[in-house]
Design an enzyme around this catalytic site. Structure first.
Site, mmCIF file in Angstrom:
data_model
loop_
_atom_site.group_PDB
_atom_site.id
_atom_site.type_symbol
_atom_site.label_atom_id
_atom_site.label_comp_id
_atom_site.label_asym_id
_atom_site.label_seq_id
_atom_site.Cartn_x
_atom_site.Cartn_y
_atom_site.Cartn_z
ATOM 1 N N ASP A 51 22.808 6.863 40.078
ATOM 2 C CA ASP A 51 23.661 5.520 39.649
ATOM 3 C C ASP A 51 23.490 4.399 40.585
ATOM 4 O OD1 ASP A 51 24.161 7.912 38.269
ATOM 5 O OD2 ASP A 51 26.316 7.490 38.084
ATOM 6 N N GLU A 89 29.663 17.951 45.635
ATOM 7 C CA GLU A 89 28.823 17.402 44.559
ATOM 8 C C GLU A 89 27.387 16.651 45.821
ATOM 9 O OE1 GLU A 89 30.812 14.152 42.833
ATOM 10 O OE2 GLU A 89 28.982 13.362 41.585
HETATM 11 C C1 GLC Z 1 27.044 11.251 37.982
HETATM 12 C C2 GLC Z 1 25.379 11.313 38.772
HETATM 13 C C3 GLC Z 1 24.653 12.147 37.565
HETATM 14 C C4 GLC Z 1 25.454 13.125 36.926
HETATM 15 C C5 GLC Z 1 26.691 12.837 36.658
HETATM 16 C C6 GLC Z 1 27.520 14.247 36.309
HETATM 17 O O1 GLC Z 1 26.897 10.147 37.139
HETATM 18 O O2 GLC Z 1 24.919 10.174 39.167
HETATM 19 O O3 GLC Z 1 23.616 12.277 37.977
HETATM 20 O O4 GLC Z 1 24.560 13.712 36.027
HETATM 21 O O5 GLC Z 1 27.344 12.240 37.617
HETATM 22 O O6 GLC Z 1 27.254 15.191 37.384
#
Ligand code: GLC
Length: 430
Positions: A165, A400
């Site tokens: 993102d 994460e």
């Molecule tokens: C965030 C990350 C994306 C992922 C999501 C759920 O938006 O940037 O890559 O899929 O979280 O984990």
């Protein structure tokens, strides 16, 4: 006292996040079904519960749009405090929208690769036959509805489609976008995670502004290509797509399906990928800003994704690995930095060790990179990265992302794809 093994703990995380039909990426931060997360989660589940892995994939496909798009999030009508909620997207104004609530954008297409890998370990032609038509329609949509220059390369219209993102890759594009009449909104992502580990406000405003533009265009594909203020050909997305096309082709062959259409995409992307993205001077792959017609000269770990797809020549691979990945001022651990692989080169002024896609270590990126290195014979380095990644998880839990300096965890706790990939990466050593 008994110590619970890493694999048992990984299984517990996937069970903890199991919402019945789908698995949440994180228990609080991400309470719905995300596209590429679910692909990896299915891969993880396949190590201990194959029927549940198949259900994960079926649930994701239930959100497929009539035009073929598989959306970034399927909400499954689960009540939650997540922002943006399903209603925010207003997808019902599109004739292509599915009957279930989803976002109106997609995510990197990992699913065909995962389906093939699972099938190679647990052959199940009935399941492949069931999902193949949906995968084919999604790939066709990417190569047509998202092809602006007849290159067969796919465009992304929102940084969320890149899966990375707030990567500094997108900063310059964002500078050119001035949100006007921003809809009222209140972020939810800093409720459970420190703001210093999440995207900055200026980027978040642009994320939301773009959605507002798309919903006013009723998600009509030609209008999006013509008018989205953000339009990029992304190295990571297209490398994953190329690899997934190869895997889709293999699935098609196993079913006795004709593969001419897929061969056409593979030929065209093979012909255009290096011309579009490779920068001979830097020895790096750069994303491309379609609106300004310029490459985006930012050095991030996305540059290593083509290795995962087998797209670089031997010489290009050597420049990527020996010139950049092993370079102690860019990516290789050195000095304060003790872990592989920071998501942004540390020579970039935008590198931030704890902020989201600005620089921390992400398990998914390390997995892609290790897989790519093995394709090119860098087995020792792949093994070093694999072990370092499993070590981070062992020490700091299924987070994460991680701070590459001390290995401490950031972002969501009990993060599903970190658990799924721990299972997959442990399997790699067998
Ligand atoms: C965030 C990350 C994306 C992922 C999501 C759920 O938006 O940037 O890559 O899929 O979280 O984990």
């Amino acid at each position: 006292m008994t110590t619970v093994s890493l694999l048992d703990r990984a299984i517990s995380v996937l069970r903890l996040n199991d919402a019945g039909m789908f698995t949440k990426p994180g228990p609080h931060q991400y309470p719905h079904q995300w596209n590429w997360d679910s692909a990896l989660i299915a891969l993880g589940l396949s190590h201990f519960d194959l029927p549940r892995a198949h259900l994960e994939i079926r649930s994701l496909l239930s959100g497929q749009w009539q035009d073929g798009m598989i959306p970034s999030v399927v909400y499954h009508s689960m009540p939650s405090d997540y922002f943006p909620p399903s209603q925010f997207w207003q997808i019902e104004n599109s004739p292509s929208a599915p009957p279930v609530p989803t976002t109106g954008i997609t995510q990197p297409p990992l699913l065909a690769t995962v389906v093939r890998r699972i099938d190679s370990r647990h052959p199940n032609p009935d399941f492949v036959r069931e999902v193949y038509p949906s995968l084919l329609r999604w790939h066709r949509w990417m190569h047509t509805a998202r092809d602006i220059d007849d290159s067969a390369l796919a465009c992304i219209i929102h940084p969320w489609e890149s899966g990375t993102d707030d990567s500094p890759r997108w900063l310059r594009l964002f500078e050119a976008i001035q949100p006007e009449a921003l809809p009222e909104f209140r972020r939810g992502d800093t409720r459970y995670v420190a703001a210093a580990e999440r995207p900055n406000r200026s980027e978040y405003e642009r994320f939301i502004y773009l959605i507002d533009v798309f919903r006013k265009l009723n998600y009509a594909p030609t209008a999006l290509l013509a008018h989205s203020p953000f339009l990029a050909q992304d190295v990571l997305f297209n490398a994953i797509l190329f690899r997934a096309d190869e895997d889709l082709r293999a699935l098609g062959v196993s079913l006795g399906e004709p593969t001419g259409e897929i061969d056409g995409w593979l030929d065209r992307v093979q012909g255009n990928f290096n011309t579009r993205f490779w920068d001979e001077g830097a020895g790096l792959y750069y994303d491309y800003d379609v609106r300004s017609g310029n490459p985006i000269p930012v050095n991030t770990a996305a540059t290593f994704l083509p290795l995962f797809a087998g797209l670089p020549s031997r010489e290009q691979a050597q420049r990527l690995v020996e010139g950049h990945l092993l370079n102690p001022v860019e990516y290789a651990p050195s000095g304060q930095v003790r872990h592989w692989v920071t998501t942004t080169a540390r020579t970039e002024p935008t590198w931030e060790p704890r902020r989201y896609w600005r620089g921390p270590v992400w398990v998914i990126m390390n997995w892609f990179i290790a897989e790519g290195l093995r394709r090119y014979g860098y087995d020792g380095l792949a093994e070093t990265i694999r072990q370092d990644t499993l070590g981070l998880i062992e020490t700091s839990g299924f987070r994460e992302y991680y701070d590459a300096r001390d290995g401490s965890g950031c972002g969501s706790d009990d993060f599903s794809w970190s658990a799924a990939l721990a299972l997959e990466m442990s399997h790699d050593s067998k």
